[in-house]
Structures are given as structure tokens and as C-alpha cells.
Design an enzyme around this catalytic site. Structure first.
Site, PDB file in Angstrom:
ATOM      1  N   SER A 146      -6.972   8.478  -8.463  1.00 35.40           N
ATOM      2  CA  SER A 146      -5.781   8.033  -9.191  1.00 35.40           C
ATOM      3  C   SER A 146      -6.142   6.812 -10.016  1.00 35.40           C
ATOM      4  O   SER A 146      -6.533   5.787  -9.457  1.00 35.40           O
ATOM      5  CB  SER A 146      -4.649   7.677  -8.220  1.00 35.40           C
TER       6      SER A 146
ATOM      7  N   ASP B 182      -4.144   4.943 -11.429  1.00 36.76           N
ATOM      8  CA  ASP B 182      -3.121   3.905 -11.238  1.00 36.76           C
ATOM      9  C   ASP B 182      -3.478   2.926 -10.124  1.00 36.76           C
ATOM     10  O   ASP B 182      -2.923   1.842 -10.050  1.00 36.76           O
ATOM     11  CB  ASP B 182      -1.764   4.535 -10.911  1.00 36.76           C
TER      12      ASP B 182
END
Length: 733
Positions: free
Chosen positions: A135, A137
């Protein structure tokens, strides 16, 4: 993601297991057929340097249905699979856990329907799973860094650096929108690393009236010498009422209050692409190795786990607990519980947010008449990241009300009186620049110059000193501390900040500059590998590092080297003979390239050229050999995001230690460093307990066990004992 797949496949093969890849995400196990591929060693060759994922990824609506899961279970069992390493976000991992929970009853249905045999059902009673989070993020609660986040940060900083040059030239304001729906990691770290003015993150929305606060901050920055204004906004940014704040909203606020047309740059999916960074090669390799090792040794009692990182160590997290904690962040944001949202990101997240506000604020605390005078100097070889460290020291010192003094040319410059005051605007633009504007020298004063050094300290009226640099600086401060009684001028607080591409300084797992050099080495060796695509060739690549093998070892790990030679291990003729035979067998089997990485002081006699001559002589006409000395280019280039943010964190602790000494009227000498992910300070007097002062090599280097992983994932003929390698995955180590 490719580094994980490569490590899982090759570790499984080394353990004697049969690895399979499900192609195109959950479509693979649901549809089966050609989407289930038995993997060989060569299937993952030349993938570690590629972005994306070679086995594909896709959403599968059918997998969300019970009937789709039933098909998946059948395909698992028909291929003899009941151990799964899954790479993805929380949705992907949740789907895997749902499949695990439903497995027994779906298996019973398949048995009742006659689609699997009793023997197959008995052999695969449960599904065991390990997850690795991919990910950009960096939003998984409980792990320090998710796979892909560092590479995304590289893409963002490359863009910000380019935009900054345009913005400064035209005295403009730019708004940069980055990814991050509920996590502001990319926004916050890029704002710090890029020397930006303002940042919007989801976890801590700005207070009402943010428009006027933003405009006022930008105005004050221009008044204090800034030519550009850079604002970073996460895509999930909102105000305190939960109303989204877009780049257009920020643009409109600036237009209304400042009459300026700010430019918007939305980086979009470019953040997901590109060549993976060095960190996103070596750490995912360790994660993939660990996941495969854990699954090979899993039993029916083994709980689903996520393999992650915490404090620079591999750790195992209960899968659904970690996912539940991650999803709680959305609840905190909805409820307006900003403290819990910030705390969920770890203790350093709030610290970095507060540091950003200090570094970006053009207001300085009013200085008193007896303001403490703090000097900053570099010592030792050049390391990328020295400028961001000096910038942070100046701004954090000014925030404390100190008079900050730049000493040009290291300790020799101090002897020559090359001291000047540095103000807030003097260090603007230093956040992204390589080199060292204050200059650095490897030379340090000898004993017969100590009196003159003391006089120089007195003439500069120094009340404290921050030394940013390598071992020569550490040696000098250590000797100054020992000579304080003979030279009273040395009785000032001094704090050392590690900056060296050798990564060989006591009390710190990482030095400022080493990640930049590792990324440069990785990119350069990638190009070297490409040059061998049309011939059979062995490359012997030599890295810097003196007697510390960190750069060579990690460069080998990030580029898929077959062999690394380190000073810590030494080199023997017998070893070279054995390695040559292995090399010949590899080329006989059709290999095109054999990569050897050597640290510069691995052996006094077996230089890169000598090694190359031995390999070429013994290989006959089977392959040719080229030696490549990477040289001083390793010290150049703009610092990467990790080195910029590490510099800020280290200097923050250094300034706090200096302030403590000044407030308490003490004159101790300390060095700061990162140990287990935490920034700590230690007395300089105890350095000999941590490092061999002659070899400049810390005792028990943390990275040495990783050499075995290099061979496991690169050497198909590895014959070592894998059972002992679980120490790499031991969170307590």
C-alpha cells in the site's frame, strides 16, 4: 510487490516446497486453469527492479460470492495448496481471512458433491495464510512501513524538487495533491522532505479559518526571503466538519486573500509506478522470505498473520486485529477524534507534524541579549543529506532563541575563524540539495593544535556545537571530551549527528546519506545488468564503505547479486576457487549474467581487478569479466526522502540534548542515532564500547545476518542451513 514474489518463490524452492502463483489477483484461484502457474526459479528472474507486479492483480466480484470462494477452494486443493502468502491491502487480506474461515464448510460441500476426494480433504483440512501489505498510503496500523510507500515518496519528491525550481524562479505558489485517503503519511513526509510551507492531512484537519492562517503564513514566508510557496494536500483532506478540502479550494482561498494565481499539480497514479526504491527491494525481500519461511513451518494452529516491520525489525501481527485497528481510523475521523487518529499512526507521526510546523514557520522566537551561540559544522567525508541536517539545526535553534553560527570547512575552518551567523532565510532551499554548503573536511586538528582550537572556540564565543559528519568528527569530539581539563574551552556541550555513506558510526543503525548512496548504487547496477543482456558476462562491482560492508551487502540484496564480499567476512583463495566453480556451472546452465559486489576494503590483496582476472582465467572462453569501481559518484546527488526526514529527526533530538545541557549548565559530549527505530543519545565517552576505533567498525553489525538471505534468493545452488535463518524474522533480535 515483485521483490516479495521473488523472495517467496525462491525461499519456497530452497525449502523444498512447490510454489504456485495465482495470476490476476483473486481471479486466479476462482477461474483456475492458466491463471494458476507453478513457479520455477527463472520465472522470477529480472523482476526485482521492476515496478508493478509480474503476476498481475485484479478485482474479482465472483470471489466475493460464496460460489466463487467454493471454486477457489477446489482449485487450491486440486493443486495441493493450503498455505498462502497474500500481498495487498486490507480488502485483499480480509478476503483471504474470510476464505480461511469458510474453508472447512466449503471443503465439506466439495467432498459431499464428490468434487474432491476424501484423501484430498483429509490432507488439506485448513488454509494457513500470511499477508504482506502492499500500500503506497502506508496506512496499516501496527507496521512502520508498507511495501510501496517509500517508492511513492520518491516519485513525489522528484516532482516537488522539479516544481520548486520553477516556483522559485517565478516567485509562484504551487499546490501539490498526493494520494492518501485516510492516511497523510505521503503528504506529511513529502512536505518535510521537500521544504514545503503548508500541509493538509486527513488525521488532523485545519481549524476553522484555515484560509486566513494559510495566507498569513505564505505572506510571512515571502517577507522572510522565500521566493516560492509549496503546499501539499492529501486527497483525503477535510475540514473539522468533514467537508473535503480540495486543491481547488486551496487555490480559491489564495486567490481571494492574496490575489495570486496558484498552480495545481495532481500527481495521480504516477505515484504508484516507476522503478522501486532500494528500500522497496531489500525490505520486501526480507518480508517475502519470512512469509515463505513461516508458511512452510505453519501448522493448523498457526493464526493468520501479517508480516510487517516495526522499529527496523521484522514483526508478525495478528491479521484481523491489525486490519480492525486500521479501519478504526475511519471511525476516529468521522467522530472528530483527531488525537486517536494521530496516535494510530505511531508515536513519531505527531512528532513529525509538530516538527514540520516549526521548520516551515518563518517566525523566530525573540532573542535575548545573552542568546546562546551555537555552531554547526561538518566533519569527515561528504554525505548526501548534510544540507537538510544543517537547515534543520538552524531552524530548530532559531526556534529556541539561539544565535546559529555556520562554520565553513569543518574543524580547519573553525581554526581559521570562518564563522558566520545563519538566519532563517539563509538556509531556505537546503532541504532538497546535495553537497554541503558549509563545506566539509576530513582533516581534524592534531594534538599540537588543540590550544589554537580552544582559542578559536573562545573567539567565536561558542556556547555549544552541533557536529554533522562521519568518523573523523566523532574521533575529534571524543578526543576533545577527554582533553577538557587541559583545554577548558572544550567545556561546551557538543552533540554529534551521524552523516556518512559508510554507515559505520556508533549508536546508529543508519547514517544520513547512506540511503541516497544505496539508491544510486542500485540504479547504477541496474544499468550494468542491462549492459550484459547481449553477452555472457560477470561483473565485479566495487562499492565504497571502507571496512563496513553495509553498502556492498545491501547493494547486492537490492540488485539480485549472486555473491558479495565483505571486510567483515574476509576473502580467501579457497573461497574464490569455490565461487569460481559455482560461476562456471551457472554459465554452463545458460546464465547470461553473474553479478558480484565487493566492498572496497574486503581484501587488501584480492582487489576487484584481481578477482576479475581469477574469474576470467578460470572461466576460459565461457564468459568474460568486467570490473566496475563505482567511486565518488556515490557521495553525490540530491538526498532521497529517507535521508531528508532522518536528518530532521536526528537533529531534533540533538538540539533537545544540547538545550538540556545548556539549561542545566553542563558541558557533556553526546552522539545521537537511530536504534530499533528510535532516536537515542549516548555519551561520546562510551564510543569505544560500541565501535572498534581503529577499524571504524561497530561491534556486532545488525545487517550481517542478511548475507544469508542474499544467497537464498540469488543462488540456486545454495547449500546453507535455512533452519538457522529464522533469526532474521525474529522480532526480538
Amino acid at each position: 510487490m515483485n521483490a516479495i514474489v521473488r523472495a517467496v518463490v525462491r525461499t519456497a524452492l530452497q525449502l523444498g516446497a512447490e510454489p504456485y502463483a495465482f495470476l490476476e489477483g483473486w481471479r486466479g484461484p476462482v477461474e483456475g486453469g492458466n491463471l494458476i502457474k507453478k513457479m520455477s526459479w527463472s520465472d522470477v528472474s529480472s523482476t526485482i527492479n521492476k515496478g508493478g507486479t509480474a503476476i498481475g492483480t485484479a478485482r474479482s466480484d465472483e470471489f466475493r460470492e460464496r460460489s466463487g470462494m467454493k471454486k477457489a477452494v477446489k482449485n487450491f486443493i486440486k493443486h495441493g495448496i493450503d498455505r498462502l502468502v497474500i500481498i495487498g491491502g486490507d480488502g485483499t487480506l480480509t478476503g483471504a481471512d474470510e476464505l480461511r474461515a469458510l474453508w472447512p464448510e466449503l471443503l465439506q460441500e466439495l467432498l459431499d458433491d464428490g468434487e474432491v476426494s476424501p484423501e484430498e480433504a483429509a490432507t488439506h483440512e485448513k488454509l494457513m495464510i500470511a499477508g504482506v501489505v502492499g500500500s503506497i498510503d502506508n496506512d496499516l496500523v501496527g507496521t512502520d512501513m508498507t511495501v510501496g510507500a517509500d517508492s511513492a515518496l520518491h516519485r513525489i519528491i522528484e516532482a516537488i524538487d522539479a516544481i520548486q525550481a520553477t516556483a522559485a524562479s517565478h516567485q509562484r505558489t504551487f499546490i501539490i495533491e498526493v494520494m492518501g485517503r485516510r492516511c497523510g503519511y505521503l503528504a506529511l513526509m513529502s512536505a518535510i522532505a521537500g521544504g514545503c510551507d503548508y500541509v493538509f492531512i486527513p488525521e488532523l484537519p485545519p481549524a476553522d479559518g484555515w484560509e486566513e492562517e494559510l495566507a498569513d503564513k505564505l505572506r510571512r514566508g515571502r517577507e522572510n526571503g522565500r521566493r516560492d510557496s509549496l503546499i501539499v494536500i492529501a486527497e483525503g483532506a477535510t475540514d473539522r466538519d468533514g467537508t473535503p478540502i480540495s486543491a481547488d479550494d486551496v487555490q480559491a482561498a489564495i486567490k481571494e486573500r492574496m490575489g495570486e494565481d496558484a498552480r495545481i499539480t495532481s500527481l495521480g497514479h504516477v505515484q504508484r509506478g516507476g522503478i522501486p526504491s532500494a528500500y522497496d527491494r531489500w525490505m520486501p525481500t526480507l518480508l517475502g522470505y519470512t512469509a515463505a519461511y513461516e508458511m512452510f513451518h505453519a501448522t493448523h494452529e498457526t493464526e493468520p498473520m501479517i508480516i510487517g516491520t516495526r522499529r527496523n525489525k521484522i514483526t508478525r501481527l495478528p491479521m484481523m486485529e491489525a486490519i480492525a485497528n486500521t479501519r478504526k481510523v475511519a471511525e476516529y475521523l468521522k467522530e472528530g477524534d483527531w488525537d486517536s487518529a494521530m496516535a494510530s499512526r505511531g508515536g513519531h507521526y505527531r512528532e513529525m507534524y509538530d516538527l514540520f510546523n516549526t521548520l516551515s514557520s518563518p517566525e523566530a522566537r525573540e532573542r535575548s541579549e545573552d542568546s546562546k551561540r551555537i555552531g554547526i559544522l561538518h566533519a569527515g567525508g561528504l554525505a548526501p543529506g548534510m544540507n537538510p541536517a544543517a537547515r534543520a539545526a538552524v531552524k530548530l535553534g532559531i526556534d529556541r532563541g539561539y544565535t546559529m553560527l555556520g562554520i565553513e570547512g569543518g574543524f580547519p575552518g573553525l581554526l581559521d575563524g570562518k564563522v558566520r551567523e545563519l538566519k532563517w532565510h539563509d538556509v531556505e532551499g537546503w532541504a532538497e540539495d546535495g553537497g554541503a554548503y558549509l563545506g566539509t573536511r576530513r582533516t581534524i586538528p592534531e594534538l599540537d593544535h588543540y590550544y589554537a582550537l580552544g582559542r578559536a572556540i573562545e573567539e567565536a564565543k561558542l556556547d555549544g556545537l552541533i557536529v554533522i559528519g562521519g568518523f573523523k568528527g566523532y574521533r575529534m569530539v571524543y578526543e576533545m571530551q577527554r582533553e577538557q581539563e587541559r583545554y577548558p574551552a572544550f567545556k561546551i556541550p557538543i552533540v554529534l549527528v551521524p552523516a556518512s555513506i559508510d554507515n559505520n558510526l556508533p549508536g546508529s543503525e543508519f547514517s544520513i546519506g547512506v540511503d541516497t548512496t544505496l539508491n544510486w548504487n542500485t540504479a547504477t547496477i541496474d544499468r550494468i545488468r542491462q549492459s550484459a543482456s547481449a553477452s555472457q558476462r560477470c561483473f565485479v562491482v566495487e562499492t565504497m564503505g571502507r571496512k563496513c560492508g553495509y553498502l556492498a551487502l545491501m547493494s547486492g540484496l537490492t540488485t539480485g547479486a549472486e555473491q558479495v564480499y565483505l571486510y567483515e567476512d574476509g576473502v580467501t583463495l579457497g573461497q574464490l576457487a569455490k565461487d569460481t566453480k559455482k560461476m562456471i556451472r551457472s554459465f554452463d546452465s545458460g546464465r547470461q549474467l553473474y553479478l558480484v559486489v565487493r566492498n572496497e576494503n574486503a581484501s587488501e590483496y584480492y582487489s576487484a581487478d584481481v578477482m576479475g582476472n581469477i574469474f576470467e582465467e578460470e572461466g576460459g572462453h565461457l564468459f568474460d569479466v568486467r570490473s566496475v569501481i563505482l567511486g565518488h559518484a556515490q557521495q553525490g546527488g540530491n538526498p532521497v526522502p529517507f535521508d531528508r526526514t532522518l536528518a530532521v529527526r536526528l537533529v531534533n533530538v540533538a538540539m533537545a540534548k544540547l538545550q538540556q545541557q545548556l539549561d542545566e549548565g553542563r558541558h557533556g559530549s553526546y552522539h545521537v542515532g537511530m536504534i530499533d527505530g528510535e532516536i537515542q543519545s549516548r555519551p561520546a565517552a562510551h564510543m569505544p564500547e560500541l565501535i572498534d576505533m581503529n577499524d571504524r567498525l561497530p561491534y556486532d553489525p545488525w545487517y550481517l545476518p542478511l548475507k544469508n538471505v542474499v544467497h537464498i534468493v540469488s543462488d540456486q545452488t545454495y547449500d546453507g542451513d535455512l533452519e538457522q535463518l529464522h533469526i532474521v524474522a525474529d522480532a526480538e533480535r
